[in-house]
Design a protein around this motif. Structure first.
Motif, PDB file in Angstrom:
ATOM      1  N   ILE A   1      57.892  42.923  86.843  1.00  0.00           N
ATOM      2  CA  ILE A   1      57.615  41.486  86.891  1.00  0.00           C
ATOM      3  C   ILE A   1      56.200  41.161  87.380  1.00  0.00           C
ATOM      4  O   ILE A   1      55.530  40.327  86.779  1.00  0.00           O
ATOM      5  CB  ILE A   1      58.680  40.775  87.766  1.00  0.00           C
ATOM      6  N   PRO A   2      55.688  41.797  88.457  1.00  0.00           N
ATOM      7  CA  PRO A   2      54.343  41.438  88.925  1.00  0.00           C
ATOM      8  C   PRO A   2      53.261  41.657  87.856  1.00  0.00           C
ATOM      9  O   PRO A   2      52.401  40.793  87.653  1.00  0.00           O
ATOM     10  CB  PRO A   2      54.113  42.351  90.134  1.00  0.00           C
ATOM     11  N   LEU A   3      53.324  42.791  87.153  1.00  0.00           N
ATOM     12  CA  LEU A   3      52.344  43.051  86.096  1.00  0.00           C
ATOM     13  C   LEU A   3      52.549  42.122  84.899  1.00  0.00           C
ATOM     14  O   LEU A   3      51.588  41.753  84.226  1.00  0.00           O
ATOM     15  CB  LEU A   3      52.402  44.508  85.659  1.00  0.00           C
ATOM     16  N   LEU A   4      53.782  41.749  84.653  1.00  0.00           N
ATOM     17  CA  LEU A   4      54.050  40.812  83.572  1.00  0.00           C
ATOM     18  C   LEU A   4      53.450  39.448  83.887  1.00  0.00           C
ATOM     19  O   LEU A   4      52.814  38.832  83.024  1.00  0.00           O
ATOM     20  CB  LEU A   4      55.562  40.676  83.334  1.00  0.00           C
ATOM     21  N   ILE A   5      53.601  38.987  85.122  1.00  0.00           N
ATOM     22  CA  ILE A   5      53.030  37.689  85.516  1.00  0.00           C
ATOM     23  C   ILE A   5      51.512  37.729  85.404  1.00  0.00           C
ATOM     24  O   ILE A   5      50.893  36.803  84.867  1.00  0.00           O
ATOM     25  CB  ILE A   5      53.488  37.315  86.943  1.00  0.00           C
ATOM     26  N   LEU A   6      50.898  38.799  85.874  1.00  0.00           N
ATOM     27  CA  LEU A   6      49.446  38.947  85.778  1.00  0.00           C
ATOM     28  C   LEU A   6      48.997  38.986  84.318  1.00  0.00           C
ATOM     29  O   LEU A   6      48.020  38.339  83.934  1.00  0.00           O
ATOM     30  CB  LEU A   6      48.998  40.219  86.513  1.00  0.00           C
TER      31      LEU A   6
ATOM     32  N   TYR B   1      56.084  40.224  70.036  1.00  0.00           N
ATOM     33  CA  TYR B   1      57.375  39.541  69.959  1.00  0.00           C
ATOM     34  C   TYR B   1      58.014  39.362  71.330  1.00  0.00           C
ATOM     35  O   TYR B   1      59.214  39.138  71.426  1.00  0.00           O
ATOM     36  CB  TYR B   1      58.350  40.248  69.005  1.00  0.00           C
ATOM     37  N   ASN B   2      57.203  39.478  72.373  1.00  0.00           N
ATOM     38  CA  ASN B   2      57.714  39.280  73.722  1.00  0.00           C
ATOM     39  C   ASN B   2      57.653  37.793  74.046  1.00  0.00           C
ATOM     40  O   ASN B   2      56.575  37.189  73.992  1.00  0.00           O
ATOM     41  CB  ASN B   2      56.881  40.095  74.725  1.00  0.00           C
ATOM     42  N   GLY B   3      58.780  37.208  74.387  1.00  0.00           N
ATOM     43  CA  GLY B   3      58.854  35.767  74.639  1.00  0.00           C
ATOM     44  C   GLY B   3      57.908  35.301  75.733  1.00  0.00           C
ATOM     45  O   GLY B   3      57.288  34.244  75.617  1.00  0.00           O
ATOM     46  N   PHE B   4      57.763  36.087  76.793  1.00  0.00           N
ATOM     47  CA  PHE B   4      56.873  35.701  77.893  1.00  0.00           C
ATOM     48  C   PHE B   4      55.418  35.627  77.423  1.00  0.00           C
ATOM     49  O   PHE B   4      54.695  34.692  77.768  1.00  0.00           O
ATOM     50  CB  PHE B   4      56.996  36.692  79.061  1.00  0.00           C
ATOM     51  N   LEU B   5      55.015  36.612  76.642  1.00  0.00           N
ATOM     52  CA  LEU B   5      53.635  36.626  76.151  1.00  0.00           C
ATOM     53  C   LEU B   5      53.399  35.530  75.111  1.00  0.00           C
ATOM     54  O   LEU B   5      52.335  34.906  75.084  1.00  0.00           O
ATOM     55  CB  LEU B   5      53.291  38.000  75.579  1.00  0.00           C
ATOM     56  N   MET B   6      54.399  35.297  74.267  1.00  0.00           N
ATOM     57  CA  MET B   6      54.266  34.245  73.259  1.00  0.00           C
ATOM     58  C   MET B   6      54.124  32.874  73.929  1.00  0.00           C
ATOM     59  O   MET B   6      53.277  32.067  73.539  1.00  0.00           O
ATOM     60  CB  MET B   6      55.473  34.272  72.314  1.00  0.00           C
ATOM     61  N   ILE B   7      54.938  32.634  74.935  1.00  0.00           N
ATOM     62  CA  ILE B   7      54.851  31.369  75.674  1.00  0.00           C
ATOM     63  C   ILE B   7      53.493  31.258  76.372  1.00  0.00           C
ATOM     64  O   ILE B   7      52.878  30.183  76.403  1.00  0.00           O
ATOM     65  CB  ILE B   7      56.018  31.242  76.668  1.00  0.00           C
ATOM     66  N   SER B   8      52.987  32.371  76.896  1.00  0.00           N
ATOM     67  CA  SER B   8      51.682  32.357  77.559  1.00  0.00           C
ATOM     68  C   SER B   8      50.559  31.998  76.594  1.00  0.00           C
ATOM     69  O   SER B   8      49.635  31.270  76.952  1.00  0.00           O
ATOM     70  CB  SER B   8      51.405  33.719  78.194  1.00  0.00           C
ATOM     71  N   VAL B   9      50.637  32.513  75.374  1.00  0.00           N
ATOM     72  CA  VAL B   9      49.639  32.160  74.357  1.00  0.00           C
ATOM     73  C   VAL B   9      49.666  30.659  74.104  1.00  0.00           C
ATOM     74  O   VAL B   9      48.624  29.989  74.078  1.00  0.00           O
ATOM     75  CB  VAL B   9      49.887  32.936  73.037  1.00  0.00           C
TER      76      VAL B   9
END
Length: 159
Positions: free
Chosen positions: A40-45, A126-134
């Protein structure tokens, strides 16, 4: 679909590339084998950095528009000074660019194209977290730098 560890010598971490929409927070490599997310920490960063890329893309679009306006205004001032005695009717003026101006415009465009392809590759994880971040980064960037994109000029609507 698993693409292995790409020869990095770390057998505990294997980059996985999902070809379907997912919310995975482990074994995620973003574009490069060294950009690894395993918690999670690296994902948030990473999400913060991805959103920043979206903001930078919108900033470049804004700078490109401002540079074009600067070129047009300087040419229009020169033309209007030459025609003070006989002002022409308003027309859609075409501005001939100097080679240096076109070089700068081309450089900005090339950086924009690179960043847009980079964003596309991030989205294709196709990662939802990254797509939302974009999407969030693009929205924030547009909020701050897209203010001057609305026009009521008929000439610009035609073009």
């Amino acid at each position: 679909m698993d693409h292995g560890d790409h020869g990095n010598g770390n057998n505990n971490f294997r980059c996985s590339m999902k070809m379907l929409f997912n919310w995975d927070t482990t074994n995620l490599c973003i574009i490069f084998s060294w950009w690894k997310v395993n918690g999670i920490p690296l994902l948030i960063l990473s999400c913060f950095f991805v959103a920043l890329i979206g903001v930078v893309y919108e900033l470049l679009k804004y700078l490109s528009r401002k540079y074009d306006e600067k070129i047009y205004e300087s040419c229009y001032r020169q033309i209007s000074n030459d025609e003070e005695e006989n002002p022409p009717a308003p027309v859609n003026r075409v501005v001939k660019l100097k080679r240096s101006q076109q070089l700068i415009r081309s450089f900005i465009y090339a950086i924009q194209a690179f960043i847009s392809f980079f964003i596309m590759l991030i989205f294709m994880t196709y990662n939802g977290f990254l797509m939302i971040s974009v999407v969030i980064g693009a929205g924030i960037g547009f909020f701050f730098f897209g203010k001057q994109t609305v026009s009521n000029s008929e000439e610009e609507d035609i073009g």
